[in-house]
Scaffold this active site. Structure first.
Site, mmCIF file in Angstrom:
data_model
loop_
_atom_site.group_PDB
_atom_site.id
_atom_site.type_symbol
_atom_site.label_atom_id
_atom_site.label_comp_id
_atom_site.label_asym_id
_atom_site.label_seq_id
_atom_site.Cartn_x
_atom_site.Cartn_y
_atom_site.Cartn_z
ATOM 1 N N TYR A 156 -12.687 -7.453 4.658
ATOM 2 C CA TYR A 156 -11.415 -6.979 4.088
ATOM 3 C C TYR A 156 -11.648 -6.429 2.668
ATOM 4 O O TYR A 156 -10.919 -5.562 2.202
ATOM 5 C CB TYR A 156 -10.357 -8.093 4.104
ATOM 6 C CG TYR A 156 -8.948 -7.553 4.026
ATOM 7 C CD1 TYR A 156 -8.480 -6.650 4.984
ATOM 8 C CD2 TYR A 156 -8.099 -7.913 2.990
ATOM 9 C CE1 TYR A 156 -7.188 -6.137 4.909
ATOM 10 C CE2 TYR A 156 -6.805 -7.401 2.918
ATOM 11 C CZ TYR A 156 -6.356 -6.518 3.870
ATOM 12 O OH TYR A 156 -5.093 -6.002 3.796
ATOM 13 N N LYS A 163 -4.043 -6.536 -2.187
ATOM 14 C CA LYS A 163 -2.900 -7.220 -1.572
ATOM 15 C C LYS A 163 -2.460 -8.419 -2.414
ATOM 16 O O LYS A 163 -1.270 -8.750 -2.435
ATOM 17 C CB LYS A 163 -3.246 -7.671 -0.152
ATOM 18 C CG LYS A 163 -3.441 -6.525 0.845
ATOM 19 C CD LYS A 163 -2.197 -5.677 1.042
ATOM 20 C CE LYS A 163 -2.297 -4.794 2.280
ATOM 21 N NZ LYS A 163 -1.195 -3.815 2.365
HETATM 22 P P1 NAD Z 1 -0.897 2.725 9.847
HETATM 23 O O1 NAD Z 1 -2.139 3.531 9.712
HETATM 24 O O2 NAD Z 1 -0.082 2.916 11.060
HETATM 25 O O3 NAD Z 1 0.032 2.879 8.570
HETATM 26 C C1 NAD Z 1 -0.464 3.136 7.277
HETATM 27 C C2 NAD Z 1 0.461 4.165 6.676
HETATM 28 O O4 NAD Z 1 0.135 4.409 5.298
HETATM 29 C C3 NAD Z 1 0.396 5.512 7.409
HETATM 30 O O5 NAD Z 1 1.682 5.859 7.885
HETATM 31 C C4 NAD Z 1 -0.047 6.480 6.318
HETATM 32 O O6 NAD Z 1 0.542 7.760 6.439
HETATM 33 C C5 NAD Z 1 0.473 5.754 5.084
HETATM 34 N N1 NAD Z 1 -0.126 6.266 3.839
HETATM 35 C C6 NAD Z 1 -1.417 6.210 3.437
HETATM 36 N N2 NAD Z 1 -1.559 6.875 2.268
HETATM 37 C C7 NAD Z 1 -0.322 7.341 1.931
HETATM 38 C C8 NAD Z 1 0.196 8.107 0.859
HETATM 39 N N3 NAD Z 1 -0.601 8.554 -0.130
HETATM 40 N N4 NAD Z 1 1.515 8.400 0.837
HETATM 41 C C9 NAD Z 1 2.338 7.972 1.828
HETATM 42 N N5 NAD Z 1 1.917 7.274 2.888
HETATM 43 C C10 NAD Z 1 0.591 6.955 2.933
HETATM 44 O O7 NAD Z 1 -1.410 1.189 9.739
HETATM 45 P P2 NAD Z 1 -0.623 -0.199 9.611
HETATM 46 O O8 NAD Z 1 -1.645 -1.236 9.939
HETATM 47 O O9 NAD Z 1 0.656 -0.155 10.348
HETATM 48 O O10 NAD Z 1 -0.349 -0.310 8.040
HETATM 49 C C11 NAD Z 1 0.920 -0.551 7.475
HETATM 50 C C12 NAD Z 1 0.824 -1.669 6.438
HETATM 51 O O11 NAD Z 1 0.561 -2.908 7.106
HETATM 52 C C13 NAD Z 1 -0.280 -1.495 5.412
HETATM 53 O O12 NAD Z 1 0.198 -1.917 4.138
HETATM 54 C C14 NAD Z 1 -1.339 -2.463 5.901
HETATM 55 O O13 NAD Z 1 -2.206 -2.904 4.870
HETATM 56 C C15 NAD Z 1 -0.445 -3.578 6.384
HETATM 57 N N6 NAD Z 1 -1.076 -4.579 7.263
HETATM 58 C C16 NAD Z 1 -1.763 -4.184 8.371
HETATM 59 C C17 NAD Z 1 -2.340 -5.155 9.182
HETATM 60 C C18 NAD Z 1 -3.126 -4.750 10.401
HETATM 61 O O14 NAD Z 1 -3.898 -5.580 10.914
HETATM 62 N N7 NAD Z 1 -2.954 -3.536 10.923
HETATM 63 C C19 NAD Z 1 -2.218 -6.517 8.882
HETATM 64 C C20 NAD Z 1 -1.498 -6.886 7.729
HETATM 65 C C21 NAD Z 1 -0.946 -5.901 6.934
#
Ligand code: NAD
Length: 255
Positions: A156, A163
């Site tokens: 990570y 985070k």
């Molecule tokens: P995802 O790739 O579907 O979403 C990430 C989003 O961030 C995308 O829509 C992308 O367009 C956007 N993004 C990146 N740079 C950007 C910018 N400059 N301006 C505007 N938008 C931007 O993936 P996800 O896993 O759904 O991620 C969403 C959130 O969930 C993130 O904060 C991620 O860290 C968090 N998260 C994910 C997980 C996991 O296992 N997937 C677990 C815990 C937390």
């Protein structure tokens, strides 16, 4: 859950495709009766997000790259014009340069660290600041975090400290905005296979570990995260603020 959010209007950022956690949240908000505005990151993303926005009957679909101040200004001007208020905002945005994400935290570059912090953490404040005047009758600000903020989770890396800062920011914002009736939470899902997650090295191992170790022995789906997000936004959660809400089948309680 039906109509728990009837009459509420919310802005959902971070939908990239049907795997996005933001999409699971948007669907749950909509199923609970909310009216939604969605954003897409850029013109490349638009053809993927437009049909999803249509499926939800989203009132507004606007570009929003959080590196562009003018785009964020235009987004909130549009919401003010169309709705005159906002009840909730979901920040589901994260990014770290690949080389820095794959390096040890000890070795990550200053530029990579700053970029990851700005896009994944400070952008929550940039959006919240613009949402605040539209939340005169109170509201809810949600962001997404991960357990790698609290403990060392292999691979990570840089996103751990980012985070941690995001969670702390959510607590400070909850403290600052509480007297306006604005509540702030960070939702912490277990690992979910998404495009952002595919940037992590050996994400499959993280999924397998979660499935084996979590007390419920199950992986988390985007609909699970969505259901919790919808609850946090609802009036029934009016006395909750400043929390990191783990939606991880219990994984975080284990040593
Ligand atoms: P995802 O790739 O579907 O979403 C990430 C989003 O961030 C995308 O829509 C992308 O367009 C956007 N993004 C990146 N740079 C950007 C910018 N400059 N301006 C505007 N938008 C931007 O993936 P996800 O896993 O759904 O991620 C969403 C959130 O969930 C993130 O904060 C991620 O860290 C968090 N998260 C994910 C997980 C996991 O296992 N997937 C677990 C815990 C937390």
């Amino acid at each position: 859950m039906t109509e728990m959010l009837a009459g509420k209007r919310g802005l959902v950022t971070g939908v990239a495709n049907e795997d996005s956690i933001a999409w699971g949240c948007a669907r749950a908000f909509r199923d609970a009766g909310a009216e939604l505005a969605l954003t897409y990151q850029d013109e490349q993303a638009r053809p993927h997000v437009q049909p999803l926005a249509d499926r939800l009957g989203a009132t507004l679909l606007q570009p929003c790259d959080v590196r562009r101040e003018a785009e964020m200004d235009a987004l909130f001007e549009r919401i003010a014009e169309a709705w005159g208020r906002l009840d909730f905002l979901l920040h589901a945005i994260a990014f770290a340069p690949r080389d820095d994400l794959h390096a040890r935290v000890t070795d990550c570059s200053e530029a990579g660290f700053s970029t990851a912090m700005s896009i994944s953490c400070h952008s929550f404040m940039r959006l919240a600041r613009r949402a605040e005047p539209l939340m005169a009758d109170g509201g809810t600000l949600l962001t997404l975090t991960f357990y790698g903020s609290e403990r060392v989770v292999e691979d990570y890396n840089l996103m751990g400290p980012v985070k941690a800062a995001l969670e702390s920011s959510a607590r400070y914002m909850a403290g600052e905005l509480g007297d306006k009736g604005i509540r702030v939470h960070a939702i912490s899902p277990g690992p979910v296979r998404t495009r952002a997650a595919s940037g992590l090295q050996d994400f499959d191992a993280l999924l397998e570990h979660a499935r084996k170790r979590a007390p419920e022995h199950q992986l988390v789906g985007i609909e699970d995260v969505g259901n919790v997000a919808a609850f946090l936004v609802a009036d029934g959660a009016a006395k909750l603020t400043g929390n990191v809400v783990h939606v991880d089948a219990g994984l975080h309680v284990l040593s």
